[in-house]
Write an enzyme that holds these catalytic residues in place. Structure first.
Site, mmCIF file in Angstrom:
data_model
loop_
_atom_site.group_PDB
_atom_site.id
_atom_site.type_symbol
_atom_site.label_atom_id
_atom_site.label_comp_id
_atom_site.label_asym_id
_atom_site.label_seq_id
_atom_site.Cartn_x
_atom_site.Cartn_y
_atom_site.Cartn_z
ATOM 1 N N HIS A 118 -2.865 3.732 1.488
ATOM 2 C CA HIS A 118 -3.114 3.849 0.047
ATOM 3 C C HIS A 118 -4.501 3.348 -0.339
ATOM 4 C CE1 HIS A 118 -1.347 -0.321 -0.391
ATOM 5 N NE2 HIS A 118 -2.225 -0.385 -1.369
ATOM 6 N N ASP A 254 2.002 2.478 6.206
ATOM 7 C CA ASP A 254 0.887 2.456 5.253
ATOM 8 C C ASP A 254 -0.413 1.958 5.916
ATOM 9 O OD1 ASP A 254 -0.713 2.404 3.041
ATOM 10 O OD2 ASP A 254 0.737 1.406 1.748
ATOM 11 N N SER A 680 -4.257 -5.582 -0.352
ATOM 12 C CA SER A 680 -3.808 -4.390 0.377
ATOM 13 C C SER A 680 -4.656 -4.169 1.606
ATOM 14 C CB SER A 680 -3.967 -3.151 -0.500
ATOM 15 O OG SER A 680 -2.845 -2.976 -1.275
HETATM 16 N N1 ARG Z 1 2.410 -1.205 -4.565
HETATM 17 C C1 ARG Z 1 1.417 -1.169 -3.569
HETATM 18 C C2 ARG Z 1 0.090 -1.663 -4.093
HETATM 19 O O1 ARG Z 1 -0.099 -1.897 -5.247
HETATM 20 C C3 ARG Z 1 1.308 0.189 -2.926
HETATM 21 C C4 ARG Z 1 0.776 1.276 -3.750
HETATM 22 C C5 ARG Z 1 0.699 2.639 -3.090
HETATM 23 N N2 ARG Z 1 1.971 3.291 -2.932
HETATM 24 C C6 ARG Z 1 2.479 4.171 -3.808
HETATM 25 N N3 ARG Z 1 3.651 4.727 -3.556
HETATM 26 N N4 ARG Z 1 1.859 4.512 -4.904
HETATM 27 O O2 ARG Z 1 -0.835 -1.897 -3.364
#
Ligand code: ARG
Length: 745
Positions: A118, A254, A680
């Protein structure tokens, strides 16, 4: 705001764009109006030693505050192996992507970099087209020539940090008002930056900690030639999509792989074919051993912003005003986007990045409000504030310094709630960023005051370049409907004093029909298409812009936005003083405790253990997931839960190579780390400093964590590095990348 943050919120200078994206930070830090905020949490010495999980510690201070506790729970490294300016160490393998949007780490002698899928998502989308859709199908460079340059991507290494509080605060005197104080600090800060940057190849920043009670200098080296090496298909890299986002149990691979390039001397250089893979000072060995419950674990990364010392008043404000506004505005945009994205593949790819961003934070705001309520965070804060007040009242000299702090917070939040400026800022921000015709009109508007300046032609050229990029991802039908909806949402939700002039036009000329107004804008504006804007830029006239209906609308929203900001700014000085004193007082009140500063996109260390949790009454969540769970979640009718035939095949044959755990393929695991947005992609390392996974999310039950760390509930969700290696090697057939790494068993 978990593990990644939008680049927008990190742009430091006060462009309306960034101000809009991060209105909260603008309120809090007048000195650098857009850096994230600097609250912090205090913990008693006892709880810190006993639990070890909470805290985003400055790496430089680990030797002083944390190393003993870390070694007690299993760490085998010395403080110097984590952070040192004299020897290669862990910190040299940790990088900030795009100056802090995400974190990554270097995992080979040839500049191979690993971060989250991501975090590379926008770049992957930008490189994709309907014919070669890397979002859907993944991307793998099988040799160096196939790696794709990513324009604009940067990778920053921290060279060193230093406590410069004494110098920065040297000319600050108690008699100064906030303006004078800010100016004295700014002057010294600028000087420090200039001295350190001059003649060096480094970038320097000085950051406030503990709300202006302390200052630290950070020296970075930033590389600009970054290339895409590998990304799994979204059916692995984003498996579970928005449904599983912020949730445990999780089955997402991820990750993505990039590579950093340098010139022949190992120095940063812009993209050039002849650049060489960076030979890093240090890179992380990769562990094949996996993790077990109770194992020591730590993370180094770039958390963006926490608000650990938000007051009870601030929590009310969030629950009553800013979160509801954020949720409504984002949802309104997403609904329109989704419909067009589902209908057309080119649109799906063009809007993928924006949609993922919106979906992520839309869900986060909701979960945050829920957790704040469920965990009764308001009551906790109130209790701390009452204790603080009692402590202040117990001593005459304390009264002199701190007696008005709590009352000030109360009045300031009261007047802010009454003005409803916060809401207006959220809605105006989402509208201006979201209805992109207004945004490009506003951007191009910079030309208006520059018609007679020497660099006008240059500006026109750069506007042309921008336009070419902008309209690549611009679907006029979608944008028109979005503008229409956002105009409606704005008018129905924002306090009348912030409803801009253009609604008078809507009322008079369009009989209050926002749809007709949107039609009119798209029919008559030069910003409605690339062709029209380019035609204008070939022969620019001031009047054409100033009379353009999209420009007029954008300007009237900016005027309202500024009005709302102004209303906040009158109180900004008082706010920042109250926050600074509150923190200073709390530290004075608890001399036995070790404090850590709120996250502010500077490198931090968090340590703890691998651990399961209990999400709710009668529910117990294991600390790891396996590939079996991917197969159980499979739903070929739902794009978020598609499983690729190749992955199924490998699963059925149990063809996991050396990456399984006794024949079982682990996918994700949980740790007790204290992280937030910006972390992240952070490397998760074991007691020996070997890579065991990548942090990529947090669990919804603890989504109030930016404000309060909950030791029982808060977990970091990590992808197991063995799953990553399995995907690279077995799934993608890019085993040569694994060969580049240093594997430890
Ligand atoms: N919640 C995570 C973040 O804020 C992952 C975001 C990406 N994943 C998604 N399904 N949009 O870093």
């Amino acid at each position: 705001m978990y593990f990644y943050i939008s680049l927008f919120s990190l742009i430091v200078n006060c462009t309306p764009k960034s101000a809009i994206r991060n209105p909260q930070s603008a309120i809090r830090n007048p000195m650098k109006s857009l850096k994230p905020t600097f609250f912090f949490l205090f913990i008693t010495l006892f709880s810190f030693i006993a639990k070890a999980d909470e805290g985003m510690w400055l790496p430089m201070l680990v030797s002083k505050y944390n190393i003993n506790a870390m070694q007690q729970i299993g760490l085998k490294l010395t403080a110097d192996q984590i952070y040192s300016v004299n020897q290669a160490c862990l910190k040299d393998a940790i990088i900030a992507l795009d100056h802090g949007g995400c974190t990554g780490s270097i995992i080979s002698q040839k500049g191979l970099l690993i971060t989250n899928h991501h975090c590379g998502y926008e770049a992957i989308a930008e490189q994709s087209s309907v014919g070669s859709d890397f979002l859907t199908d993944g991307f793998w460079a099988m040799r160096p020539e196939e790696e794709l340059p990513i324009p604009g991507k940067t990778v920053s290494f921290l060279i060193r940090m230093e406590d410069v509080s004494a110098r920065v605060l040297a000319n600050v005197t108690p008699g100064m008002d906030e303006g004078e104080r800010g100016a004295a600090i700014q002057k010294e800060t600028d000087q420090i930056i200039e001295e350190t940057e001059t003649g060096s190849e480094f970038e320097v920043s000085v950051e406030s900690m503990f709300e202006g009670n302390e200052y630290y200098m950070f020296v970075y080296q930033t590389y600009k030639d970054v290339r895409m090496v590998g990304a799994p298909p979204s059916s692995i890299g984003k498996f579970g999509g928005d449904t599983d986002n912020w949730m445990w149990p999780r089955h997402t691979g991820d990750f993505c792989l990039l590579r950093v390039y340098s010139d022949a001397d190992g120095k940063p250089a812009v993209y050039d074919k002849s650049n060489l893979p960076l030979q890093p000072k240090y890179f992380l060995p990769v562990s094949l051993a996996g993790v077990k419950e109770g194992d020591f674990s730590m993370i180094l990364g770039y958390p963006g912003a926490t608000d650990r010392y938000l007051t009870s008043y601030g929590i009310q404000e969030k629950l009553m005003q800013s979160n509801p506004a954020d949720i409504k505005a984002k949802r309104a945009k997403m609904d329109v986007m989704k419909r067009y994205m589902d209908a057309d593949d080119a649109t799906r790819i063009a809007y993928a990045g924006d949609y993922a961003y919106l979906g992520n934070f839309w869900k986060k705001s909701q979960q945050e409000s829920k957790s704040l309520q469920r965990l009764k965070v308001y009551d906790d804060k109130k209790k701390i504030e009452d204790e603080f007040q009692e402590w202040v009242n117990g001593d005459e000299s304390r009264k002199l310094t701190y007696s008005s702090v709590m009352d000030d917070f109360k009045t300031l939040y009261q007047s802010s709630a009454q003005s409803r400026a916060n809401e207006a800022i959220v809605y105006a921000g989402e509208l201006l960023m979201g209805a992109r015709i207004l945004y490009i009109a506003f951007q191009t508007g910079e030309l208006v005051s520059r018609f007679d300046s020497a660099d006008f032609n240059e500006m026109v050229s750069s506007n042309k370049v921008r336009a070419a990029k902008f309209y690549k991802t611009f679907n006029p039908a979608l944008e028109k409907e979005l503008l229409r909806n956002m105009l409606e949402v704005y008018a129905t939700n924002v306090s009348p004093q912030y409803v801009p002039d253009c609604y008078a036009i809507i009322h008079k000329k369009f009989k209050n029909d926002v749809g007709r107004y949107a039609d009119y804008i798209f029919e008559h504006s030069i910003f409605a298409s690339e062709a029209r804007l380019l035609e204008f830029l070939d022969n620019p006239r001031k009047k054409t812009i100033t009379k353009d209906p999209a420009f007029v609308a954008a300007n009237s929203f900016i005027a309202s936005y500024m009005l709302a900001r102004l209303s906040q700014m009158t109180d900004e000085d008082k706010f920042s003083k109250a926050r600074r004193l509150y923190i200073a007082g709390l530290r004075e009140m608890h001399p036995e405790s070790t404090f850590y500063p709120d996250a502010n996109s500077t490198m931090r260390l968090t340590y703890g253990t691998v651990k399961p949790y209990q999400p709710a009454d009668a529910l117990f969540a294991a600390y790891y997931t396996t590939l079996k769970g991917v197969m159980e979640k499979e739903d070929s009718t739902n794009a978020e839960f598609v499983v690729s035939p190749r992955l199924k095949d490998l699963y059925n044959k149990k063809d996991f190579g050396r990456y399984s755990d006794d024949g079982i393929m682990h996918v994700c695991f949980l740790t007790t780390h204290d992280i937030t947005g910006g972390n992240s992609g952070s490397p998760v390392v074991n007691a020996n400093g070997e890579l065991t996974g990548l942090a990529f999310d947090g669990n919804s039950e603890a989504m109030s964590s930016d404000i309060k760390f909950d030791v029982n509930l808060q977990r970091t969700i990590c992808v197991d590095i063995r799953y990553v290696l399995f995907v690279v090697d077995k799934f993608a057939g890019a085993g040569y990348l694994v060969d580049e790494m240093k594997l430890a068993k």
